[in-house]
Design a protein around this motif. Structure first.
Motif, mmCIF file in Angstrom:
data_model
loop_
_atom_site.group_PDB
_atom_site.id
_atom_site.type_symbol
_atom_site.label_atom_id
_atom_site.label_comp_id
_atom_site.label_asym_id
_atom_site.label_seq_id
_atom_site.Cartn_x
_atom_site.Cartn_y
_atom_site.Cartn_z
ATOM 1 N N ASP A 57 -33.060 82.198 65.306
ATOM 2 C CA ASP A 57 -32.542 80.852 65.079
ATOM 3 C C ASP A 57 -31.208 80.758 65.823
ATOM 4 O O ASP A 57 -30.167 81.141 65.298
ATOM 5 C CB ASP A 57 -32.364 80.603 63.582
ATOM 6 C CG ASP A 57 -32.146 79.145 63.263
ATOM 7 O OD1 ASP A 57 -32.314 78.295 64.156
ATOM 8 O OD2 ASP A 57 -31.803 78.847 62.103
ATOM 9 N N LEU A 58 -31.269 80.271 67.052
ATOM 10 C CA LEU A 58 -30.099 80.295 67.929
ATOM 11 C C LEU A 58 -29.396 78.947 67.973
ATOM 12 O O LEU A 58 -30.040 77.900 67.895
ATOM 13 C CB LEU A 58 -30.530 80.681 69.345
ATOM 14 C CG LEU A 58 -31.231 82.029 69.480
ATOM 15 C CD1 LEU A 58 -31.712 82.243 70.897
ATOM 16 C CD2 LEU A 58 -30.308 83.149 69.067
ATOM 17 N N PRO A 59 -28.080 78.976 68.143
ATOM 18 C CA PRO A 59 -27.335 77.718 68.275
ATOM 19 C C PRO A 59 -27.649 77.029 69.612
ATOM 20 O O PRO A 59 -28.116 77.649 70.565
ATOM 21 C CB PRO A 59 -25.872 78.147 68.209
ATOM 22 C CG PRO A 59 -25.857 79.601 68.523
ATOM 23 C CD PRO A 59 -27.211 80.149 68.168
ATOM 24 N N LYS A 60 -27.371 75.740 69.624
ATOM 25 C CA LYS A 60 -27.643 74.902 70.793
ATOM 26 C C LYS A 60 -27.052 75.489 72.080
ATOM 27 O O LYS A 60 -27.708 75.517 73.112
ATOM 28 C CB LYS A 60 -27.092 73.494 70.546
ATOM 29 C CG LYS A 60 -27.345 72.525 71.663
ATOM 30 C CD LYS A 60 -26.828 71.141 71.310
ATOM 31 C CE LYS A 60 -27.168 70.136 72.392
ATOM 32 N NZ LYS A 60 -26.781 68.771 71.999
ATOM 33 N N ASN A 61 -25.815 75.968 72.011
ATOM 34 C CA ASN A 61 -25.164 76.506 73.214
ATOM 35 C C ASN A 61 -25.932 77.684 73.809
ATOM 36 O O ASN A 61 -26.004 77.821 75.033
ATOM 37 C CB ASN A 61 -23.724 76.914 72.909
ATOM 38 C CG ASN A 61 -22.824 75.718 72.718
ATOM 39 O OD1 ASN A 61 -23.163 74.602 73.108
ATOM 40 N ND2 ASN A 61 -21.679 75.936 72.103
ATOM 41 N N ASP A 62 -26.489 78.556 72.952
ATOM 42 C CA ASP A 62 -27.258 79.700 73.443
ATOM 43 C C ASP A 62 -28.534 79.244 74.140
ATOM 44 O O ASP A 62 -28.916 79.775 75.179
ATOM 45 C CB ASP A 62 -27.603 80.665 72.306
ATOM 46 C CG ASP A 62 -26.396 81.429 71.787
ATOM 47 O OD1 ASP A 62 -25.271 81.228 72.315
ATOM 48 O OD2 ASP A 62 -26.563 82.220 70.844
ATOM 49 N N ILE A 63 -29.206 78.259 73.548
ATOM 50 C CA ILE A 63 -30.448 77.739 74.140
ATOM 51 C C ILE A 63 -30.128 77.097 75.492
ATOM 52 O O ILE A 63 -30.822 77.332 76.492
ATOM 53 C CB ILE A 63 -31.121 76.710 73.202
ATOM 54 C CG1 ILE A 63 -31.457 77.327 71.843
ATOM 55 C CG2 ILE A 63 -32.353 76.101 73.856
ATOM 56 C CD1 ILE A 63 -32.545 78.336 71.825
ATOM 57 N N LEU A 64 -29.081 76.291 75.534
ATOM 58 C CA LEU A 64 -28.695 75.640 76.790
ATOM 59 C C LEU A 64 -28.326 76.668 77.853
ATOM 60 O O LEU A 64 -28.681 76.518 79.027
ATOM 61 C CB LEU A 64 -27.540 74.667 76.552
ATOM 62 C CG LEU A 64 -27.889 73.413 75.752
ATOM 63 C CD1 LEU A 64 -26.626 72.602 75.452
ATOM 64 C CD2 LEU A 64 -28.926 72.567 76.468
ATOM 65 N N SER A 65 -27.635 77.721 77.441
ATOM 66 C CA SER A 65 -27.264 78.778 78.376
ATOM 67 C C SER A 65 -28.508 79.455 78.963
ATOM 68 O O SER A 65 -28.563 79.736 80.162
ATOM 69 C CB SER A 65 -26.374 79.802 77.671
ATOM 70 O OG SER A 65 -26.084 80.867 78.536
ATOM 71 N N MET A 66 -29.504 79.708 78.116
ATOM 72 C CA MET A 66 -30.758 80.302 78.609
ATOM 73 C C MET A 66 -31.420 79.394 79.636
ATOM 74 O O MET A 66 -31.896 79.865 80.674
ATOM 75 C CB MET A 66 -31.744 80.503 77.450
ATOM 76 C CG MET A 66 -31.445 81.653 76.574
ATOM 77 S SD MET A 66 -32.683 81.678 75.266
ATOM 78 C CE MET A 66 -31.798 82.660 74.080
#
Length: 187
Positions: A57-66
């Motif tokens: 369950d990752l925060p938005k910033n981590d998903i965007l970074s990926m």
């Protein structure tokens, strides 16, 4: 920067090969389940839920970074892979600008594999404990076991459930605490 990117890509490829067959199937199933239009690409929202299905369950910033690191622009894809779709009920094309990034199946496999290999086993066990101890009592009692067995469709007898608790309830508290659960799971 290029050498760092190549090193990271080699590490990610190795991660996928290090997974068990069952883990690879789980990763592929998560991708397939959330690749709703079956174009072998997932967007931000699909990526978020696919990773959540795998336990991340990752925060938005981590998903965007990926997506920024591994994604491709929807407008760069040809052959109708999302870029040429029409919005429902309208004749305007869906947004395909440069910030609309998609992740390929291969990139998803590599990212998921790396995350799976980097899991902390103790943290995973404690998350499992929380699933049993839904009320947050700090221990798993026979009622928790009964509930989980019912949810999983296991037809365990009351005597079997009680025997499980008694076997591992070293302090005689009527349940299994976090430390005992960790000990059971870590062997």
């Amino acid at each position: 920067e290029r050498a760092e990117r190549e090193r990271r890509e080699a590490e990610e490829r190795g991660a996928l090969e290090s997974l068990s067959e069952e883990q690879r199937e789980e990763v592929n199933e998560a991708f397939s389940l959330f690749d709703l239009d079956k174009d072998n690409y997932i967007d931000y929202h699909e990526l978020k839920v696919a990773l959540k299905a795998l336990g991340f369950d990752l925060p938005k910033n981590d998903i965007l970074s990926m997506l920024q690191t591994h994604g491709v622009s929807a407008s760069s894809l040809t052959g109708g892979a999302r870029g040429g779709q029409q919005q429902q009920g309208g004749d305007r094309p869906s947004f395909t600008g440069p910030s609309r990034l998609l992740l390929s199946h291969v990139a998803f496999q590599q990212i998921a594999a790396q995350r799976i290999l980097n899991r902390d086993p103790q943290e995973e066990i404690l998350r499992a404990f929380e699933l049993f101890d839904a009320e947050g009592k700090g221990r798993i009692d026979v009622n928790d076991l009964r509930r989980v067995a019912r949810e999983l469709g296991e037809g365990l007898q009351e005597e079997e459930l009680q025997a499980m608790i008694e076997e591992f309830d070293v302090r005689g508290e009527g349940g299994i605490d976090r430390e005992a659960f960790l000990g059971i799971c870590m062997g």
